[in-house]
Scaffold this motif. Structure first.
Motif, PDB file in Angstrom:
ATOM      1  N   SER A 172     -25.034  -6.885  56.300  1.00 20.22           N
ATOM      2  CA  SER A 172     -24.424  -7.797  55.318  1.00 20.22           C
ATOM      3  C   SER A 172     -23.078  -7.276  54.831  1.00 20.22           C
ATOM      4  O   SER A 172     -22.125  -8.054  54.666  1.00 20.22           O
ATOM      5  CB  SER A 172     -25.357  -8.011  54.127  1.00 20.22           C
ATOM      6  N   ASN A 173     -22.992  -5.966  54.604  1.00 22.30           N
ATOM      7  CA  ASN A 173     -21.726  -5.383  54.158  1.00 22.30           C
ATOM      8  C   ASN A 173     -20.620  -5.622  55.181  1.00 22.30           C
ATOM      9  O   ASN A 173     -19.493  -5.971  54.832  1.00 22.30           O
ATOM     10  CB  ASN A 173     -21.879  -3.885  53.917  1.00 22.30           C
ATOM     11  N   SER A 174     -20.936  -5.427  56.462  1.00 24.87           N
ATOM     12  CA  SER A 174     -19.925  -5.600  57.513  1.00 24.87           C
ATOM     13  C   SER A 174     -19.478  -7.046  57.633  1.00 24.87           C
ATOM     14  O   SER A 174     -18.290  -7.335  57.768  1.00 24.87           O
ATOM     15  CB  SER A 174     -20.476  -5.105  58.855  1.00 24.87           C
ATOM     16  N   PHE A 188     -13.166  -4.641  51.652  1.00 17.57           N
ATOM     17  CA  PHE A 188     -13.748  -3.838  50.587  1.00 17.57           C
ATOM     18  C   PHE A 188     -14.469  -2.640  51.178  1.00 17.57           C
ATOM     19  O   PHE A 188     -15.001  -2.703  52.286  1.00 17.57           O
ATOM     20  CB  PHE A 188     -14.785  -4.659  49.813  1.00 17.57           C
ATOM     21  N   SER A 189     -14.527  -1.575  50.416  1.00 16.23           N
ATOM     22  CA  SER A 189     -15.452  -0.503  50.735  1.00 16.23           C
ATOM     23  C   SER A 189     -16.847  -0.939  50.310  1.00 16.23           C
ATOM     24  O   SER A 189     -17.011  -1.552  49.258  1.00 16.23           O
ATOM     25  CB  SER A 189     -15.058   0.774  49.978  1.00 16.23           C
ATOM     26  N   PRO A 190     -17.887  -0.636  51.137  1.00 12.44           N
ATOM     27  CA  PRO A 190     -19.262  -1.006  50.736  1.00 12.44           C
ATOM     28  C   PRO A 190     -19.681  -0.406  49.408  1.00 12.44           C
ATOM     29  O   PRO A 190     -20.592  -0.917  48.770  1.00 12.44           O
ATOM     30  CB  PRO A 190     -20.110  -0.428  51.883  1.00 12.44           C
ATOM     31  N   LYS A 194     -17.350  -4.047  42.580  1.00 14.19           N
ATOM     32  CA  LYS A 194     -17.080  -5.490  42.545  1.00 14.19           C
ATOM     33  C   LYS A 194     -17.647  -6.167  43.787  1.00 14.19           C
ATOM     34  O   LYS A 194     -18.209  -7.267  43.714  1.00 14.19           O
ATOM     35  CB  LYS A 194     -15.575  -5.733  42.446  1.00 14.19           C
ATOM     36  N   PHE A 195     -17.502  -5.518  44.924  1.00 15.29           N
ATOM     37  CA  PHE A 195     -18.043  -6.038  46.185  1.00 15.29           C
ATOM     38  C   PHE A 195     -19.558  -6.169  46.101  1.00 15.29           C
ATOM     39  O   PHE A 195     -20.140  -7.186  46.493  1.00 15.29           O
ATOM     40  CB  PHE A 195     -17.643  -5.094  47.321  1.00 15.29           C
TER      41      PHE A 195
END
Length: 497
Positions: A172-174, A188-190, A194-195
């Motif tokens: 999901s992060n990717s 964004f960085s994982p 805020k992400f």
């Protein structure tokens, strides 16, 4: 006093009876379906949700075009490939609109692409298609960004060092990070707080969309908007996304003249400037804000869930996993970097991904449509504003078109000579005028993420686990039950220190 009670009880009862008689009269003109009862309509037949099993049973009893009633509202259901094709392609213009509930109007304000209609939707979608195509071009285009993110995902899996992991968060992060690149021009960085909040807000909003409280809000909107509850949190989640999008738009406006357009916001602001003297223009910051939220919500869940299914199925069918790896080794060798064009050299790998989307389609039904005008279809009259649902699962599991529809079988997309075969019945992205805006990006993501992961790791069950649950969680998306697997590096180059 007795007369007052008679009035208080009798008047609503008369209204209820008149409303039901109106349903019975209308019922005769619609396609066949379960007989509607007062208040509940056809819910006695299907239960409280439109799930794939109940809809497939419905089509077996009443045919491939039939009607369900929710209270006094008719829903026409299209099932099977030929019927869905007739609706989405041959009657594409007739089924152009999206139905809007009270909650969706409150949340989306009739803006954006996902839940827009009319001239506003046509202009925004046309721009979206052209812009997504433009962002896909060039050495730093979409494919390059996906390749870079695929390498980051491989590195993230490597850090687990073969220990059991839940792949959903990493995947999901990717996927979400790529949506940010397209929309905002950076990832964004994982670990970015805020992400994380944005992903959590998106997840909550999607869960609420298929909850009892969503239905309750639509029945009593005037009352619910003043009461506390999950609906208020869902609206807050939407507002969080809106505020974040506005912040990004303001940053882009400050730097608008410093470079050529790099991302969706840049192209949209440029279009706003070009169209400022056009009285028919719908290009506005309100529409842009909502489109950015649309992209984040729609672009994350679908691709992420499909990749989670793909990894689960590779663990469940290790022989298929081994065959995919062997094909990549034979066709590409150990050091060749994988690009999207390589799918033509990897017919079996491509077939496995397509079969994953077919066998584990991630939506319970196609996103509903609303008739933009009266029309005739397959001998039935469908009135304007009728809600129409396409049962895409019935297309992807249609026994008339798939040899073993209930089984995971990559040979559905292979011919006898081992070549990949494109199937007309493969409609996971929908069809017609409302076909998925991000289809090309999703196809690239799925192939490049899957191929890079399968080349780098052998996926297997954790020690002591005998099998994984292959049944879906039925919600707004049909994602897998939470599971863990082990990503065993295939060579030392996958080890990250």
């Amino acid at each position: 006093m007795a007369g007052v009670w008679v009035l208080l009880i009798g008047f609503p009862l008369c209204l209820l009876i008149l409303s039901y008689l109106k349903v019975l009269w209308a019922h005769r003109r619609f396609p066949p379906g379960p007989f509607p009862l007062p208040l509940i309509g056809s819910l006695w037949w299907i239960g409280l949700g439109l799930n794939p099993d109940s809809l497939m049973k419905l089509s077996k009893v009443y045919g491939n075009i039939c009607t369900l009633w929710v209270a006094h509202h008719p829903i026409v259901v299209l099932s099977g490939f030929q019927t869905v094709k007739e609706g989405l392609i041959n009657h594409s213009e007739d089924l152009l609109d999206r139905p809007l509930t009270h909650f969706l109007i409150k949340a989306f304000n009739k803006k954006g692409i996902a839940f827009g209609n009319g001239h506003n939707w046509k202009q925004q979608r046309r721009f979206g298609i052209v812009t997504m195509r433009t962002l896909g071009l060039g050495k730093k285009g979409m494919e390059y960004e996906i390749e870079e993110e695929a390498h980051r995902l491989v590195e993230a899996f490597s850090r687990t060092k073969g220990q059991p992991l839940d792949p959903s968060v990493l995947v999901s992060n990717s996927v979400s990070s790529l949506i940010n690149v397209v929309s905002f021009g950076y990832r964004f960085s994982p670990e970015d707080e805020k992400f994380r909040r944005m992903i959590a807000a998106s997840d909550y909003f999607e869960r609420f969309s298929v909850s009892f409280y969503h239905a309750l809000y639509n029945l009593f909107p005037g009352l619910m908007k003043h009461l506390p509850g999950p609906h208020q949190k869902a609206l807050s989640c939407m507002e969080m996304g809106i505020l974040y999008a506005k912040e990004e738009i303001d940053k882009h406006k400050e730097n608008q003249n410093l470079h050529e357009p790099q991302d969706f916001i840049d192209f949209y602001l440029l279009q706003m400037e070009k169209s400022k003297d056009d009285p028919n223009s719908t290009f506005s910051e309100e529409n842009l804000t909502q489109i950015l939220v649309d992209l984040f919500v729609a672009g994350t869940e679908t691709t992420s869930s499909t990749l989670q299914w793909a990894l689960l199925l590779m663990v469940a069918y290790p022989d298929v996993q081994d065959k995919v790896y062997k094909e990549m080794e034979d066709a590409l060798g150990p050091s060749h970097p994988i690009c999207y064009e390589d799918r033509k050299k990897l017919p079996y790998t491509n077939a496995v991904l397509h079969e994953t989307q077919r066998a584990k389609y991630i939506l319970p039904v196609g996103i509903p449509r609303r008739c933009s005008k009266d029309f005739q279809m397959l001998g039935f009259h469908i009135p304007k504003k009728t809600l129409v649902v396409t049962d895409l699962n019935s297309v992807l599991l249609d026994p008339k078109h798939w040899e073993t529809p209930g089984e995971f079988n990559p040979n559905h997309f292979m011919d006898k000579e081992g070549n990949f075969v494109t199937r007309e019945e493969f409609l996971p992205y929908g069809a017609g005028a409302r076909v998925c805006l991000g289809e090309q990006m999703a196809r690239m993501e799925l192939f490049l993420f899957f191929a890079n992961l399968l080349r780098a790791f052998k996926f297997q069950l954790p020690e002591g686990v005998k099998e994984l649950n292959k049944e879906p969680v039925v919600a707004i998306s049909m994602h897998p039950h939470p599971y863990k697997l082990c990503a065993i590096p295939r060579n030392s180059s996958c080890q990250i220190i």
